[in-house]
Design a protein around this motif. Structure first.
Motif, PDB file in Angstrom:
ATOM      1  N   GLU A   1       0.815  -1.208   0.000  1.00  0.00           N
ATOM      2  CA  GLU A   1       0.000   0.000   0.000  1.00  0.00           C
ATOM      3  C   GLU A   1       0.857   1.270   0.000  1.00  0.00           C
ATOM      4  O   GLU A   1       0.339   2.371   0.117  1.00  0.00           O
ATOM      5  N   SER A   2       2.174   1.147  -0.097  1.00  0.00           N
ATOM      6  CA  SER A   2       3.054   2.305  -0.089  1.00  0.00           C
ATOM      7  C   SER A   2       4.445   1.845  -0.489  1.00  0.00           C
ATOM      8  O   SER A   2       4.690   0.668  -0.671  1.00  0.00           O
ATOM      9  N   VAL A   3       5.386   2.775  -0.591  1.00  0.00           N
ATOM     10  CA  VAL A   3       6.764   2.401  -0.869  1.00  0.00           C
ATOM     11  C   VAL A   3       7.414   1.946   0.429  1.00  0.00           C
ATOM     12  O   VAL A   3       7.701   0.788   0.638  1.00  0.00           O
TER      13      VAL A   3
ATOM     14  N   SER B   1       3.773   9.936   3.995  1.00  0.00           N
ATOM     15  CA  SER B   1       3.187   9.978   2.656  1.00  0.00           C
ATOM     16  C   SER B   1       4.296  10.183   1.632  1.00  0.00           C
ATOM     17  O   SER B   1       5.228  10.960   1.854  1.00  0.00           O
ATOM     18  N   LEU B   2       4.214   9.468   0.513  1.00  0.00           N
ATOM     19  CA  LEU B   2       5.213   9.586  -0.545  1.00  0.00           C
ATOM     20  C   LEU B   2       4.541   9.746  -1.899  1.00  0.00           C
ATOM     21  O   LEU B   2       3.391   9.346  -2.099  1.00  0.00           O
ATOM     22  N   GLY B   3       5.278  10.314  -2.833  1.00  0.00           N
ATOM     23  CA  GLY B   3       4.804  10.442  -4.199  1.00  0.00           C
ATOM     24  C   GLY B   3       5.976  10.429  -5.154  1.00  0.00           C
ATOM     25  O   GLY B   3       7.128  10.615  -4.747  1.00  0.00           O
ATOM     26  N   ALA B   4       5.707  10.217  -6.437  1.00  0.00           N
ATOM     27  CA  ALA B   4       6.777  10.203  -7.435  1.00  0.00           C
ATOM     28  C   ALA B   4       6.208  10.530  -8.800  1.00  0.00           C
ATOM     29  O   ALA B   4       5.009  10.362  -9.045  1.00  0.00           O
ATOM     30  N   ALA B   5       7.054  11.034  -9.681  1.00  0.00           N
ATOM     31  CA  ALA B   5       6.651  11.339 -11.059  1.00  0.00           C
ATOM     32  C   ALA B   5       7.804  11.024 -11.991  1.00  0.00           C
ATOM     33  O   ALA B   5       8.978  11.213 -11.648  1.00  0.00           O
TER      34      ALA B   5
ATOM     35  N   GLU C   1       8.485  12.866  -3.615  1.00  0.00           N
ATOM     36  CA  GLU C   1       7.928  13.671  -2.532  1.00  0.00           C
ATOM     37  C   GLU C   1       7.871  12.825  -1.267  1.00  0.00           C
ATOM     38  O   GLU C   1       7.594  11.620  -1.333  1.00  0.00           O
ATOM     39  N   ILE C   2       8.094  13.456  -0.122  1.00  0.00           N
ATOM     40  CA  ILE C   2       8.012  12.747   1.144  1.00  0.00           C
ATOM     41  C   ILE C   2       7.596  13.717   2.238  1.00  0.00           C
ATOM     42  O   ILE C   2       8.014  14.883   2.234  1.00  0.00           O
TER      43      ILE C   2
END
Length: 286
Positions: A82-84, A100-104, A126-127
């Protein structure tokens, strides 16, 4: 052969986007959803994606990602599920505090007419902290409010640059077996607000890059846009899971919509993937 930087970029992007395959991008899960799952598992993840090269862009790019994966479900640290990587600080029945993390994906400016001659867009990640509040819960579905504050970075794997901050409140709903048996449906709406440095990375046009199609522009912080995510994952058998998903980008009213690099008020991303578990632990989560 594919160079090392590109391999690393693809690997990290795919690892971050495994969360889509798990049908949860914002942590909208009841605290007991890991019950009955193996403590660890490993296998092969493969997915195809199509999406814009940056928010509100006309140009799209395609990515295909085959790679191995490892999932570990610890009491306080969870990797790939469900997450990195998720560090659980607080986990109660109606409240969670975690990461929370994100990537592009990165993108070549030569593949975009409007960005031709400008620097390439690097891989972004993003973190930051995330506070989640349970709004509704029943036997088969739940709804969460996730308050996400993340620091944004870009990298070409020789340098890392800080690109400001994003604040992303999200309302996320998920339901078991809503459309099909052995499936999980996921839906979320998340308006995004970003600092000036984040907007500048996408929409600034310095004097040296001005031409007949691009006027000088300096961005400011504010509303970036709203993302609507819809996904469904299907458990085909014990070891094989398939997912389909889409994310709609609604950029109307964005702070820097007067930049010539702001092109579309609506974009879409689509994803299709398979997760094949080859190995797993005998021990399961209780």
């Amino acid at each position: 052969m594919m160079n090392l930087q590109l391999k690393i970029s693809i690997f990290l992007c795919a690892f971050a986007l495994i969360s889509i395959a798990q049908a949860n991008q914002g942590g909208a899960l009841s605290v007991d959803t890991s019950a009955g799952k193996p403590v660890w598992e490993a296998g092969v993840f493969s997915a195809a994606f199509r999406g814009p090269i940056y928010p509100a862009a006309t140009d799209y790019q395609n990515k295909f990602l085959p790679l191995p994966f490892v999932i570990y479900r610890g009491e306080k640290i969870r990797i790939g599920d469900e997450s990195v990587i998720k560090a659980i600080a607080v986990e109660k029945e109606h409240f969670k505090l975690d990461v929370s993390l994100g990537a592009a994906f990165n993108a070549d400016s030569e593949d975009s007419k409007i960005r031709e001659g400008m620097p390439d867009l690097d891989f972004m990640f993003e973190i930051g902290p995330q506070a989640s509040f349970l709004l509704h819960d029943n036997k088969s579905s739940d709804t969460w409010l996730n308050l996400q504050l993340r620091s944004v970075f870009s990298t070409d794997f020789s340098n890392v640059n800080h690109r400001g901050y994003v604040f992303q409140p999200e309302v996320a709903y998920q339901s078991e077996n809503l459309l099909f048996d052995d499936s999980r449906f996921y839906f979320s709406v998340s308006p995004t607000f970003a600092s000036a440095k984040t907007h500048q990375y996408f929409y600034d046009i310095d004097q040296q890059y001005v031409n007949s199609e691009r006027d000088y522009f300096q961005s400011s912080g504010g509303y970036l846009g709203t993302k609507v995510s819809i996904a469904n994952r299907f458990q085909l058998n014990k070891n094989l899971m398939m997912f389909v998903g889409t994310q709609l980008g609604l950029w109307h009213g964005a702070k820097n919509d007067e930049s010539d690099l702001y092109q579309e008020k609506f974009t879409y991303t689509v994803a299709l993937g398979i997760k094949w578990t080859v190995f797993q632990s005998i021990e399961h989560i209780k």
